[in-house]
Design a protein around this motif. Structure first.
Motif, PDB file in Angstrom:
ATOM      1  N   LYS A   1      11.523 -14.282 -10.604  1.00  0.00           N
ATOM      2  CA  LYS A   1      10.637 -14.565  -9.665  1.00  0.00           C
ATOM      3  C   LYS A   1      10.859 -13.788  -8.230  1.00  0.00           C
ATOM      4  O   LYS A   1      11.675 -13.941  -7.460  1.00  0.00           O
ATOM      5  CB  LYS A   1      10.473 -16.002  -9.537  1.00  0.00           C
ATOM      6  N   LYS A   2       9.650 -13.393  -7.656  1.00  0.00           N
ATOM      7  CA  LYS A   2       9.939 -12.474  -6.477  1.00  0.00           C
ATOM      8  C   LYS A   2       8.801 -12.986  -5.573  1.00  0.00           C
ATOM      9  O   LYS A   2       7.687 -13.426  -5.829  1.00  0.00           O
ATOM     10  CB  LYS A   2       9.774 -10.993  -6.756  1.00  0.00           C
ATOM     11  N   LYS A   3       9.238 -12.891  -4.217  1.00  0.00           N
ATOM     12  CA  LYS A   3       8.035 -13.568  -3.297  1.00  0.00           C
ATOM     13  C   LYS A   3       7.758 -12.083  -2.655  1.00  0.00           C
ATOM     14  O   LYS A   3       8.209 -11.244  -2.013  1.00  0.00           O
ATOM     15  CB  LYS A   3       8.834 -14.340  -2.145  1.00  0.00           C
ATOM     16  N   ILE A   4       6.235 -12.405  -2.393  1.00  0.00           N
ATOM     17  CA  ILE A   4       5.668 -11.021  -1.894  1.00  0.00           C
ATOM     18  C   ILE A   4       4.610 -11.552  -0.868  1.00  0.00           C
ATOM     19  O   ILE A   4       3.860 -12.451  -0.954  1.00  0.00           O
ATOM     20  CB  ILE A   4       4.769 -10.499  -3.009  1.00  0.00           C
ATOM     21  N   SER A   5       5.291 -11.032   0.491  1.00  0.00           N
ATOM     22  CA  SER A   5       4.198 -11.238   1.730  1.00  0.00           C
ATOM     23  C   SER A   5       3.388 -10.197   2.130  1.00  0.00           C
ATOM     24  O   SER A   5       3.955  -9.176   2.299  1.00  0.00           O
ATOM     25  CB  SER A   5       5.544 -11.792   2.864  1.00  0.00           C
ATOM     26  N   THR A   6       2.195 -10.591   2.156  1.00  0.00           N
ATOM     27  CA  THR A   6       1.303  -9.474   2.764  1.00  0.00           C
ATOM     28  C   THR A   6       0.934  -9.879   4.047  1.00  0.00           C
ATOM     29  O   THR A   6       0.180 -10.671   4.369  1.00  0.00           O
ATOM     30  CB  THR A   6      -0.094  -9.560   1.838  1.00  0.00           C
ATOM     31  N   PRO A   7       1.325  -8.940   5.087  1.00  0.00           N
ATOM     32  CA  PRO A   7       0.784  -9.378   6.490  1.00  0.00           C
ATOM     33  C   PRO A   7      -0.657  -8.996   6.820  1.00  0.00           C
ATOM     34  O   PRO A   7      -1.098  -8.147   6.254  1.00  0.00           O
ATOM     35  CB  PRO A   7       1.593  -8.369   7.329  1.00  0.00           C
ATOM     36  N   TYR A   8      -1.223  -9.869   7.843  1.00  0.00           N
ATOM     37  CA  TYR A   8      -2.538  -9.600   8.220  1.00  0.00           C
ATOM     38  C   TYR A   8      -2.470 -10.092   9.646  1.00  0.00           C
ATOM     39  O   TYR A   8      -1.875 -11.050  10.123  1.00  0.00           O
ATOM     40  CB  TYR A   8      -3.575 -10.293   7.500  1.00  0.00           C
ATOM     41  N   THR A   9      -3.710  -9.953  10.247  1.00  0.00           N
ATOM     42  CA  THR A   9      -3.578 -10.327  12.007  1.00  0.00           C
ATOM     43  C   THR A   9      -4.900 -11.030  12.117  1.00  0.00           C
ATOM     44  O   THR A   9      -6.011 -10.920  11.320  1.00  0.00           O
ATOM     45  CB  THR A   9      -3.764  -9.097  12.789  1.00  0.00           C
ATOM     46  N   VAL A  10      -4.825 -12.083  12.930  1.00  0.00           N
ATOM     47  CA  VAL A  10      -5.820 -12.875  13.288  1.00  0.00           C
ATOM     48  C   VAL A  10      -5.961 -12.739  15.362  1.00  0.00           C
ATOM     49  O   VAL A  10      -5.032 -12.809  15.513  1.00  0.00           O
ATOM     50  CB  VAL A  10      -5.992 -14.283  12.901  1.00  0.00           C
ATOM     51  N   THR A  11      -7.211 -13.548  15.604  1.00  0.00           N
ATOM     52  CA  THR A  11      -7.273 -13.420  16.849  1.00  0.00           C
ATOM     53  C   THR A  11      -7.308 -14.915  17.297  1.00  0.00           C
ATOM     54  O   THR A  11      -7.915 -15.792  16.654  1.00  0.00           O
ATOM     55  CB  THR A  11      -8.780 -12.969  17.274  1.00  0.00           C
ATOM     56  N   VAL A  12      -6.279 -15.461  18.041  1.00  0.00           N
ATOM     57  CA  VAL A  12      -5.972 -16.854  18.480  1.00  0.00           C
ATOM     58  C   VAL A  12      -6.053 -17.090  19.855  1.00  0.00           C
ATOM     59  O   VAL A  12      -5.916 -15.977  20.845  1.00  0.00           O
ATOM     60  CB  VAL A  12      -4.883 -17.372  17.836  1.00  0.00           C
ATOM     61  N   PRO A  13      -6.585 -18.274  20.357  1.00  0.00           N
ATOM     62  CA  PRO A  13      -6.440 -18.554  21.792  1.00  0.00           C
ATOM     63  C   PRO A  13      -5.229 -18.641  22.406  1.00  0.00           C
ATOM     64  O   PRO A  13      -4.190 -18.898  21.629  1.00  0.00           O
ATOM     65  CB  PRO A  13      -7.192 -20.085  21.823  1.00  0.00           C
ATOM     66  N   THR A  14      -5.284 -18.136  23.767  1.00  0.00           N
ATOM     67  CA  THR A  14      -3.997 -18.309  24.380  1.00  0.00           C
ATOM     68  C   THR A  14      -4.151 -19.580  25.444  1.00  0.00           C
ATOM     69  O   THR A  14      -5.135 -19.625  26.270  1.00  0.00           O
ATOM     70  CB  THR A  14      -3.720 -17.011  25.398  1.00  0.00           C
TER      71      THR A  14
END
Length: 465
Positions: free
Chosen positions: A167-180
């Motif tokens: 069993k392997k963990k696969i992480s796929t990055p993505y970006t979002v816009t969030v408030p500061t």
């Protein structure tokens, strides 16, 4: 702001019950100011019925002890130690102006830190008759937040492929816009001036201040100072408790006067309060004492008021006016006690017979012998009494004081009831004539408060079982 213990919501309102309850929160560390003030000088004991000659003014905090801080958004970032010093210096000047014949002693006049023993030396060596402590209040500030922009943030989609050891963990990055966001402290809504006293049930701390004393002069005119009072004895503890109670009554009197003066201004006068957890700066001083929270350093309007010349001077004048009125009242009592007018009476052998008998207490005796100690109850105002036991005069025209008048009595075996009668020779300067009677029979002690006047005698009956 008082830094000896954290403030809690257990505050008990003493007066002004029509005003909103006062909830205050204090910083989480302890500065037990005046913890060391537990020694009483000879003058301190003798002063109870004397005129006010010395007033101690204490500016809270100082040096590396900053006290409360106005650290809210839009505030002045002022420190309590600076505010209390400015107000205290103005109060000292105003008191010296209004009371030129009174010695006014400040605990500090510059930005210095003083340990509790140092403050104790200032109060005790100058034989203070009154202690006024200046502080500024605060509450725990709430934190607010506001959005000031946006930013990109990387997050990950996580999934697993395979089973068991494969069993392997696969992480796929993505970006979002969030408030500061930015965070800030919100100024408090609570504002106004309040006066604090040590809690009534904390009288034991005042009692300790007297009981721990090693320097009491019990006879006037004695040059050498020595201790001949056994504080483990019932008499010694009674004497100490009388002083502790008397200090609190006078503190309440002064506190009410300060609150009345504050109410004459545009400021909210929040009234008198006492702390359930106690206030060491008040409990451990051996004199009438109040602590004035001049305003909330965490409130926008109050912080500006207590930092302004106008606000500081107005507070100083209000406090000084109240202290002056208090002094005039105390001095009047002192003078009146000296010149108390006697109650008119018929000079007959059994003069008490012309007055009604008010039976105040019936005490059962298990043995024939017992002891009676008589004290003035409350203010020392010149009360004079005569005492009759089973119709016979055993004490004539004796003035009641904080020192006991001791009578060793024996129950008459031929009587069912033995009568002890207190006859008021006068009513002092504060009518009626009042006495505190302590009856000791073996290990049993009974307190009786006696009231007598021109119309009635105070009577206690002793019944031999």
């Amino acid at each position: 702001m008082i830094l000896d213990t954290p403030m809690c919501e257990e505050s008990l309102i003493i007066t002004n019950l029509d005003k909103p309850g006062l909830t205050m929160f204090k910083m989480n560390f302890v500065i037990k100011v005046f913890l060391a003030v537990i020694f009483i000088s000879p003058a301190a004991v003798a002063q109870t019925s004397k005129k006010i000659k010395t007033i101690i003014v204490d500016a809270g905090h100082g040096g590396n002890d900053f006290g409360a801080h106005g650290g809210y958004e839009g505030g002045l970032n002022s420190n309590e130690k600076d505010v209390t010093l400015e107000i205290s210096n103005k109060l000292v000047a105003e008191l010296r102006k209004q009371l030129p014949d009174v010695k006014i002693i400040p605990t500090r006049t510059t930005d210095i830190y003083q340990s509790p023993p140092e403050k104790a030396d200032i109060a005790n060596e100058n034989h203070g008759d009154l202690f006024v402590c200046i502080h500024a209040d605060a509450v725990n500030l709430k934190t607010g937040r506001r959005q000031i922009g946006q930013h990109r943030e990387t997050r990950y989609h996580v999934k697993y492929k395979g089973k068991g050891r494969k069993k392997k963990k696969i992480s796929t990055p993505y970006t979002v816009t969030v408030p500061t966001y930015e965070y800030f402290k919100i100024g408090s809504q609570r504002k106004g001036t309040s006066i604090w006293l040590f809690a009534a049930h904390k009288t034991s701390a005042k009692l300790s201040a007297v009981l721990n004393n090693e320097d009491i002069q019990i006879e006037s005119g004695i040059d050498s100072v020595y201790n001949t009072i056994n504080f483990d004895s019932p008499e010694g503890r009674i004497k100490a408790k009388i002083y502790a109670d008397r200090y609190q009554k006078k503190s309440i009197k002064l506190g009410n006067m300060v609150d009345e003066e504050i109410a004459k201004t545009d400021r909210p006068a929040l009234g008198l309060y006492q702390r359930q957890v106690g206030i060491w700066v008040l409990q451990a001083t051996n004199m009438p004492a109040i602590l004035i929270e001049t305003g909330f350093i965490t409130n926008h309007d109050d912080e500006r008021y207590i930092n302004s010349e106008k606000g500081q001077q107005e507070l100083a004048e209000c406090i000084a006016s109240a202290v002056k009125k208090y002094k005039e009242d105390i001095d009047h009592i002192s003078v009146a006690a000296t010149a108390a007018k006697p109650v008119e009476k018929k000079e007959i052998t059994e003069k008490y017979a012309d007055r009604a008998k008010n039976i105040l207490k019936r005490i059962d005796l298990t043995q024939a012998g017992f002891k009676v100690d008589l004290y003035d109850d409350g203010e020392i105002d010149g009360d004079i009494v005569s005492v009759y036991y089973n119709g016979k005069n055993i004490l004539s025209n004796k003035k009641l004081t904080e020192k006991p008048i001791s009578l060793n009595l024996t129950a008459d075996p031929d009587r069912t009831e033995n009568e002890l009668l207190i006859y008021a020779e006068n009513e002092g300067s504060i009518p009626p004539n009042t006495a505190l009677m302590i009856v000791t029979e073996g290990n049993t002690r009974t307190e009786v408060r006696i009231t007598s006047d021109a119309k009635k005698n105070g009577v206690v009956l002793f019944i031999k079982k």
